[in-house]
Every structure is written in C-alpha cells, then in structure tokens.
Design a protein around this motif. Structure first.
Motif, PDB file in Angstrom:
ATOM      1  N   VAL A 118       0.844  -1.206   0.000  1.00 28.86           N
ATOM      2  CA  VAL A 118       0.000   0.000   0.000  1.00 28.86           C
ATOM      3  C   VAL A 118       0.875   1.251   0.000  1.00 28.86           C
ATOM      4  O   VAL A 118       0.487   2.281  -0.531  1.00 28.86           O
ATOM      5  CB  VAL A 118      -0.988  -0.014   1.188  1.00 28.86           C
ATOM      6  N   HIS A 119       2.052   1.146   0.601  1.00 29.00           N
ATOM      7  CA  HIS A 119       3.023   2.236   0.537  1.00 29.00           C
ATOM      8  C   HIS A 119       4.025   1.898  -0.562  1.00 29.00           C
ATOM      9  O   HIS A 119       4.786   0.941  -0.438  1.00 29.00           O
ATOM     10  CB  HIS A 119       3.723   2.421   1.888  1.00 29.00           C
ATOM     11  N   GLY A 120       4.009   2.713  -1.609  1.00 25.35           N
ATOM     12  CA  GLY A 120       4.757   2.367  -2.821  1.00 25.35           C
ATOM     13  C   GLY A 120       6.236   2.152  -2.614  1.00 25.35           C
ATOM     14  O   GLY A 120       6.847   1.328  -3.296  1.00 25.35           O
ATOM     15  N   ASN A 121       6.835   2.877  -1.662  1.00 21.47           N
ATOM     16  CA  ASN A 121       8.276   2.710  -1.469  1.00 21.47           C
ATOM     17  C   ASN A 121       8.598   1.707  -0.353  1.00 21.47           C
ATOM     18  O   ASN A 121       9.644   1.781   0.271  1.00 21.47           O
ATOM     19  CB  ASN A 121       8.965   4.060  -1.240  1.00 21.47           C
ATOM     20  N   GLU A 122       7.649   0.776  -0.124  1.00 23.82           N
ATOM     21  CA  GLU A 122       7.896  -0.348   0.789  1.00 23.82           C
ATOM     22  C   GLU A 122       7.697  -1.609  -0.045  1.00 23.82           C
ATOM     23  O   GLU A 122       6.727  -2.352   0.099  1.00 23.82           O
ATOM     24  CB  GLU A 122       6.928  -0.253   1.978  1.00 23.82           C
ATOM     25  N   PRO A 123       8.636  -1.840  -0.978  1.00 27.79           N
ATOM     26  CA  PRO A 123       8.351  -2.673  -2.145  1.00 27.79           C
ATOM     27  C   PRO A 123       8.532  -4.177  -1.984  1.00 27.79           C
ATOM     28  O   PRO A 123       8.142  -4.935  -2.872  1.00 27.79           O
ATOM     29  CB  PRO A 123       9.341  -2.143  -3.177  1.00 27.79           C
ATOM     30  N   PHE A 140       0.938  -5.554   4.198  1.00 25.37           N
ATOM     31  CA  PHE A 140       2.398  -5.671   4.338  1.00 25.37           C
ATOM     32  C   PHE A 140       3.092  -4.329   4.133  1.00 25.37           C
ATOM     33  O   PHE A 140       2.837  -3.642   3.151  1.00 25.37           O
ATOM     34  CB  PHE A 140       2.942  -6.668   3.311  1.00 25.37           C
ATOM     35  N   HIS A 141       3.985  -4.017   5.063  1.00 22.67           N
ATOM     36  CA  HIS A 141       4.703  -2.735   5.027  1.00 22.67           C
ATOM     37  C   HIS A 141       6.208  -2.947   5.207  1.00 22.67           C
ATOM     38  O   HIS A 141       6.665  -4.058   5.450  1.00 22.67           O
ATOM     39  CB  HIS A 141       4.220  -1.839   6.173  1.00 22.67           C
ATOM     40  N   GLU A 142       6.917  -1.812   5.144  1.00 22.80           N
ATOM     41  CA  GLU A 142       8.322  -1.798   5.554  1.00 22.80           C
ATOM     42  C   GLU A 142       8.525  -0.640   6.519  1.00 22.80           C
ATOM     43  O   GLU A 142       7.818   0.359   6.468  1.00 22.80           O
ATOM     44  CB  GLU A 142       9.243  -1.618   4.338  1.00 22.80           C
ATOM     45  N   MET A 143       9.529  -0.804   7.388  1.00 20.02           N
ATOM     46  CA  MET A 143       9.853   0.252   8.359  1.00 20.02           C
ATOM     47  C   MET A 143      11.354   0.553   8.250  1.00 20.02           C
ATOM     48  O   MET A 143      11.996   0.184   7.275  1.00 20.02           O
ATOM     49  CB  MET A 143       9.446  -0.198   9.759  1.00 20.02           C
TER      50      MET A 143
END
Ligand SMILES: [Zn+2]
Length: 855
Positions: free
Chosen positions: A134-139, A250-253
């Motif tokens: 959903v967050h484009g730069n958490e690819p 699913f995300h990235e941190m």
C-alpha cells in the motif's frame, strides 16, 4: 552452429539455470516439488527476484500468465488508479472451488448476514485477502506476492493442496501501483553494479515527493475510511462483496529494524469499538505461526511493542470492524537493493523472503483455525446488532438545510461503507438543532454496520492512551460540518437512500432577461464560480444578504451570492445562458434567473456591496522541504473538486520565476530552507502589488519569522511544570502526550468575512494536528476564525495545549500593501475529506482579490 559455440551456449544456459535454481532455493525450500510447466517469477521476468524492483505492469503480466496456464488461478481487474494502472487480484484456489465460486460467495455471505445463522463451515473455504504494498516505497511485499502466487499455482506440496482446498485467496499484489512505480523507477535507475550498500548512495535516498503515496501524494493507508481515491473506492466495493475472513497489510519500516507482526501495542492498540476477542484470541493464534516460521529461517522479529489499530482507515484495521482478522506486517527496509546497517547489510531478497514466509504463515494459520475464524465472523455482525439494541441512542439525524452537495458527499460515504440511511419525513428539532424534512436523513443505529455508524458519528471522551501513531479523532460527520444529533427515540423515516437515488437530476435553467443569482451555501458554488470566470463571464459577489421576489416567491440570498448581470457581459445572452446552464448541470447547482434588479430588503443588484471577482491564477510551491501530503491535498482539491488548473512550482525555481502571471500563491507546511531574504523580499513585493498569499500550518512560521506580515505566534510561558523531573524510561509517553496527533476542535467563524462566505453557522469544527499557535490578528477585523471557549469536540489533547489554544486564532488575514496573506493555522484540506473546512480554502482563492481589511 559449430560445436564450440554450442558448448558455450549450453554452458551459458546451465549457469543461468543453476543460478535460478539457487535463487529459488532461497525462497522455496519448503514447498517443492513445482510444476515445471508453470514459470517461476524468475523465469518469467528474466532476473532473480530481489535483483531488480519489478514494475507493476510486469507483476500484472506475470499473474495473467499464471491465470492462462493454471486452473488454480484467475485474475480480476477491480479498478484503475489515477494514472490508469490496473488494480488486480489473482483469485487462487483449487479447481473445484474455482468451479463453484459463485456458490461459495453466496454461502459465505450468509455467514455475514445477521439474519441468517450458519453453523457448519466444512464445505465453505475461507476468503483470504493477501494485500501488498500500500506504501509504494515499501516494495518487498509485491515481490513476495509473486512468489506466493507462483507457489500456490505450481507447488504440489500437501500444505499447498490443503490451502487451495480450504481457502480462496484474493491476492492483491500492489494496492498502490502509482506510488510503487514511482519508487521502482528511482531505485532501478540508480541501481549499482555490483550493488552499492552505502546508505548515502542516491539509490537509497529517494527524491521528493517519494513513492509512499499515490498520484495525488495521499497516504492510501489512511484512505480506507475516507474513500477519497479510486484505489480505496474499488477496494471497498470488493470488500463488501466478499467480506474476507483474513486481510493482510504488508509494510516496511526503518532499515535498522527487524520484523514486526501482530498483536500490536496493547495499551494503545484498539479502537474502543473493536471486539477484544480480535486482539486477545485471534491475533495470538496467528502470532504462534509467524514466530515458528521466522524462527526456522533465523529472522529476528518483535511484536506488541509499537503500532496501533486506533484508526479505522488503516488497511490493518478496517477489516477488524467487518468481522475479519486484519493483520499488519512491517519489514526492515532495504530501501534499494542492498543497504548497510549497524549489524551488517540488508538485501532486498532478504526482506522479500520474510514477507513471503509470513504470507504462507498467514495461510497456514488460517487453515488451522478455520472454524475459529468462521465462528468469529458468524457472530460478529449479530453481536454488533445486540450491542446496538442496548445503545440508548436509537438513531442519528443529520443534514444541512442549505447545502445539497455536501449532504450528498456524506451520503455517498455512508453507502460506500454499506451503512443504511433513510430520508427524514418530518421537520425535527433535537438538542435545539432543527432538521428540515427534505434536507435531512436518519441513520438507525441498529443495523449490520453499527460499528461503522459509531466510527462516523460518535466522539469519544475517554482514551486508552495519549500517544497516537496517527489521528485520535475520526468522527467524519464533523469533517463534513453537517448539523447532526443523536436521538433516544426512533424518528419516523421514509425511503432508503441508494446510489441510484443520488444520481443528479437534470436541471433546466430558464433564460433571464436581467440577471442570474446563485446562493453560495452549496459546496459546489466555488467550482461553479470558477467555471463561469474561466469562460469569461463577469461575476459579482454580494457582501450583504438580500431577498428577492422571484415569481411571487420570496427567496433569501446569503453573503457571497454570485450575481451575473446580462448587461455586464461581452458575450451575448444566449451564450451566457448556455454557459450558466451547462455549469448548473455539471455541478448540480440551483441557478435562479431574475427579471429585475430590485431586491426586497437590500439596495438593488447594482449596489456597491456587489464586487466584481477576478479569475484565480494559482501557483503552489512544491519540492524539497515542502510537505508533499499538504501539497497533494491542495492539488487534489483544485483538480478534482474545483476543476481549477494548478501550477506546481518547484521551490528551486522560485527565484527565477516571473510571478506576474499569478494572483494567488499557496505555501503549505515546509521548511523553505533554501529561501533567503531575497526570496522573502520577492514574495512580499508580489503580495504588496495586490495579490493573495495563502499559507497553511507551519508555512506561517516561515512567513512570520521572515516578516512578510506583522503578525506573531502565541508564546508558551515557562511554568514550574517545565522544571519537573521525569523518568528516562517514561520519555516516550511524556513527549507523546504533549503532541497533538490529530483532534477536532470548534472555532467561531466570522461568516461576514469573505473567507466565511457561504457558511450559515458561526460554529465550525476544524482539524488540528500541529502546534502552530497564531496570535489573533493585529487588526481587529482580521481574525476570521478563533477557537471557541469550550473548543474540544473529539480526540486527545493535553491540557497545556488547550491553554495555548484558548489564546489563539485558527485563521487570520493579514493586510500587506495592496494584497493580503490568508493564514490557516490548521489544515483545512486534511486528507481530502474535510468538506467542512476546505471551502474556506476555496474562498481564499475565489474571494482573495476582494478582501480589503478595514483600517
Ligand atoms: Zn507502510
């Protein structure tokens, strides 16, 4: 082909093949064997997963390939983004489930129907929505989505067989394709060979506006409640067609972190209305599986420490209010292909593998706990109805008597969330508020979507925690500034509002011999005004209210009313009528033709209180240091609601730009750190020449400190509490409680000021998520909005901030030479949903030129 070439050619393929096998080995050890007729992502793309960031169109092409080769996979396009990228889901299950998909859907919908009771789920597979990126730069998760799709399509491992039999997976590889491709283009363009892990390499430091957000720079992981964008609208439509049992997000941190899975932080975690069982039982069942699978590959993880489910518009929360188990995952980001960390390097492939592993953990845990999930979902809406029955509140009544289009926008939002709403059939007065029978609506609380009714209407006085990851107020009825009341007695109501009933009526406008009038109370009036100005129509606005006798009927017109005199125009009467008529249709707005200039209690339509308006020519500063969210909200408002073209000028070009082309300039929050006294002087000279500068939130700090205006900020007085000692270990809670994460406050609006034109009540809710405290204007006529004495409506705020608020203004207009600066301390355009306040912003554009603060 000679032998030598043949040998090296085979050797080449051998090398490629063994490299692929090795790459696959890294991901798929658990699920062998695979059907060789189905290409792996590596085979399809021509590079190992993790070696490049895969463009969204290639991801779609891969899923289409799987659908063409496997009877386990089909694909649906469920929407399109602003940039026309496809929103797709691969539907993955075994052949027999695929063959009876409609029957499964019908049976599944009976489970979520509170009128039905289903007790056996043996023949009913789970509906699982694996949602990624959903967050484009958490690819990493989109790449994991391809691995997951491949494994489900090609593996004949017994675990996969069981998943395919017990679930129907709706795999959405990229929730935000526009943002993903923006980031993908960046990292692939700057990719080093070999990979460069230095964190200062440009590959790891994406440029403004970053790929996190969608086309208009909105965070789609906040939009699921608001449904402003096509991505969310399409997803919600799908959601209410299928009511998944499990939803993933699913995300990235941060790069230096590890891996997070739910449960989230307990003290701050839950919406007050989410059933505790979701947190205490379901999350823990799944957590066991995540831990076991990540233990196996040795990946570090943590849980329950941070992140909350306190906002219904998160992808990992919305489902929790719909009988699903919605799950958040956060992976430390490689932000590029390989990056250094204090504990070694993190590769893109490593991040992808964790996301792939937990994708499968989710499926395995779901299958294991299928009956628990179905039992929970089966009770969910019944329990919601039971709680609704016990509520003292029986219904909410709402509606603005003057503004059909704002009512309509809120009704559309209710229908998007499947909330039942009906016409009010009687004139009602509740809590001293009146609701006219044709312009108000009734929402009974006892309905399936009781939790959504609560989310949209209720304000909460008690907060489980004072530290919020995001907003602490979500009562959207306030964002729409719609008069509303709860009632303990069910009022009579009429027909149900449906999407069909909201389709706009064809309007017919009679030709006027003298003038046309448009009351400004409707939300679409500014858009209509621009439509006229853009077509070269001369339009005046009235600074005084008046009444007219129109065909024997007395009609009132408020301040801001638009007046188009037939005589004033260069264009002929027929063309004028055609333009007005088309606009009336386009913006669904009532235009009143009049045959006389005589008003009843005013001074006639030729009075000096009617001022000629200028067409706004608008430029917005964007780029490094500027808040892309706020800039995007302005961009979205201008294009999507007002239909005004907007020049987005990079701050780096400001010095060389000729500003004479524009009469309105917008500065949203930002540091403007590359602006020197030269830029400040240029801007001031331009304002003095008669133009309008509009600033929001922290841009005001820059404007005040650079002395563009003679205004000031409220200073916080140091008190004895500032010297008190606080434990080191409590710092987070102590500092967090002082922030304003996002809350709703009431202001007193001067509705005689052009910025307040079209508003019919002085009381207005505003959204505040900052600590910009503007002192009331130096000139007594320039404070357009000031916080009310008892200002708190919804959300958390510390007492010390309330104290500062009581001394502050929310909007002031400061005179600078022949021009003016309109300063908004709060964000009138927040997330594109604040219909109640973004009209103030529209007014600053439409009426800026006529504001001459009396001296
Ligand atoms: Zn994220």
């Amino acid at each position: 082909m000679n032998k030598k070439i043949l040998v090296s050619y085979s050797l080449f393929f051998f090398v490629i093949a063994s490299f692929q096998a090795e790459a696959q080995e890294y991901f798929y050890t658990d699920y062998k064997p695979f059907d060789s007729k189905i290409p792996s992502p590596e085979e399809f793309l021509g590079y190992p997963i993790g070696d490049y960031h895969t463009r969204h169109d290639l991801v779609v092409a891969y899923l289409e390939k799987l659908a063409s080769l496997s009877d386990r996979v089909s694909i649906i396009e469920y929407g399109r983004t602003h940039e026309q990228r496809k929103l797709v889901m691969a539907i993955i299950s075994n052949k027999s489930n695929h063959d009876r998909l409609e029957e499964i859907k019908r049976a599944h919908l009976e489970v979520v129907d509170p009128g039905k009771s289903v007790s056996s789920f043996n023949n009913l597979p789970l509906i699982i929505n694996l949602g990624y990126n959903v967050h484009g730069n958490e690819p990493s998760s989109t790449e994991a989505a391809m691995l997951t799709a491949y494994t489900l399509a090609a593996s004949s491992h017994p675990i996969v067989d069981e998943i395919l039999s017990e679930t129907v997976v709706f795999l959405d590889p990229t929730i935000n394709p526009d943002g993903r491709d923006r980031h993908t283009q960046w990292v692939n363009s700057f990719r080093g060979q070999p990979f460069i892990s230095d964190k200062y390499d440009i590959e790891h430091n994406e440029g403004w506006p970053f790929g996190r957000t969608n086309h208009y720079w909105f965070d789609l992981n906040r939009d699921l409640l608001l449904a402003v964008h096509p991505e969310s609208k399409a997803k919600l439509k799908w959601f209410h067609e299928w009511y998944p049992n499990v939803v993933t997000d699913f995300h990235e941190m941060g790069t230096n972190s590890t891996y997070f899975f739910e449960p989230k932080n307990k003290s701050a975690s839950m919406l007050p209305i989410t059933p505790m069982e979701n947190y205490t039982t379901l999350n823990n069942l799944f957590a066991e599986q995540f831990a076991a699978d990540l233990d196996k590959i040795g990946s570090l993880y943590f849980t329950a420490e941070i992140f909350d489910s306190n906002y219904p518009g998160y992808g990992s929360t919305y489902g929790d209010l719909q009988g699903s188990l919605a799950l958040l995952f956060e992976q430390a980001s490689a932000r590029g292909h390989l990056q250094e960390t204090p504990t070694g390097e993190i590769s893109f492939a490593f991040a992808i593998r964790n996301q792939f592993v937990t994708s499968f953990s989710t499926l395995k845990a779901a299958v294991k706990h299928k009956n628990t999930l179905y039992d929970y979902q089966g009770r969910f809406f019944n329990e919601a109805m039971d709680k609704a029955s016990k509520s003292k509140i029986k219904a909410y009544v709402f509606g603005d008597s003057y503004d059909e289009n704002r009512n309509k926008a809120f009704l559309e939002l209710l229908l998007t969330h499947q909330v039942k709403v009906y016409k009010n059939t009687n004139d009602l007065t509740i809590d001293k508020k009146t609701f006219a029978k044709d312009m108000s609506f009734v929402v009974p609380v006892k309905q399936k979507q009781y939790y959504m009714v609560q989310s949209l209407f209720e304000t909460f006085e008690k907060y489980r925690d004072s530290v919020y990851y995001d907003t602490s107020a979500w009562s959207l009825i306030n964002a729409f500034n719609l008069p509303y009341a709860s009632t303990t007695k069910m009022p009579d109501f009429g027909g149900e509002i449906t999407n069909e009933s909201l389709v706009k009526k064809k309007r017919t406008l009679q030709k006027a011999g003298y003038a046309y009038l448009v009351d400004y109370a409707d939300y679409n009036a500014p858009a209509y005004l621009y439509h006229l100005l853009e077509k070269g129509v001369v339009v005046k606005t009235s600074s005084k209210p008046f009444k007219m006798d129109v065909d024997g009927k007395f009609i009132s017109f408020g301040r801001g009313t638009l007046m188009v005199s037939v005589q004033d125009q260069i264009i002929n009467g027929d063309d004028l009528h055609a333009i007005l008529s088309k606009g009336s249709d386009l913006f669904d707005l009532l235009v009143v033709p009049v045959q006389t200039g005589m008003t009843i209690d005013g001074n006639g339509l030729g009075s000096g209180s009617l001022k000629t308006l200028e067409k706004p020519k608008v430029v917005l500063l964007v780029g490094d240091g500027v808040s892309s969210y706020e800039a995007g909200e302005v961009w979205h408002l201008m294009e999507q609601r007002l239909k005004i073209p907007l020049v987005k000028m990079d701050v780096a070009d400001f010095g060389k730009a000729n500003l004479d082309k524009y009469n309105s300039l917008i500065m949203v929050s930002g540091s403007y750190s590359n602006f020197t006294s030269k830029e400040a002087e240029k801007l001031k000279t331009w304002v003095e020449a008669g133009n309008t500068l509009i600033s929001t939130r922290t841009a005001n700090n820059w404007i005040i400190s650079n002395k563009l205006v003679e205004e000031s900020l409220v200073e916080k007085k140091k008190d004895s509490a500032d010297d008190k000692r606080v434990d080191y270990g409590s710092s987070e809670a102590f500092i967090g409680a002082k922030n304003i994460g996002g809350a709703i406050f009431e202001v007193d609006l001067d509705i005689t000021h052009p910025i307040g034109y079209g508003y019919t009540s002085r009381k207005l809710p505003v959204y505040k998520n900052n600590k910009v405290w503007l002192s009331p204007g130096k000139n007594i006529f320039s404070t357009v909005a000031r916080y009310s004495e008892d200002s708190h409506i919804d959300g958390f705020i510390a007492p010390e901030n309330l104290e500062l608020m009581s001394k502050s203004a929310s909007i002031i207009v400061s005179k600078v030479g022949g021009g003016r600066v309109v300063m908004f301390a709060d964000n009138p355009n927040f997330r594109g949903i604040w219909y109640g306040t973004n009209k103030l912003f529209s007014n600053a554009l439409m009426f800026g030129s006529i504001i001459q603060t009396p001296q």
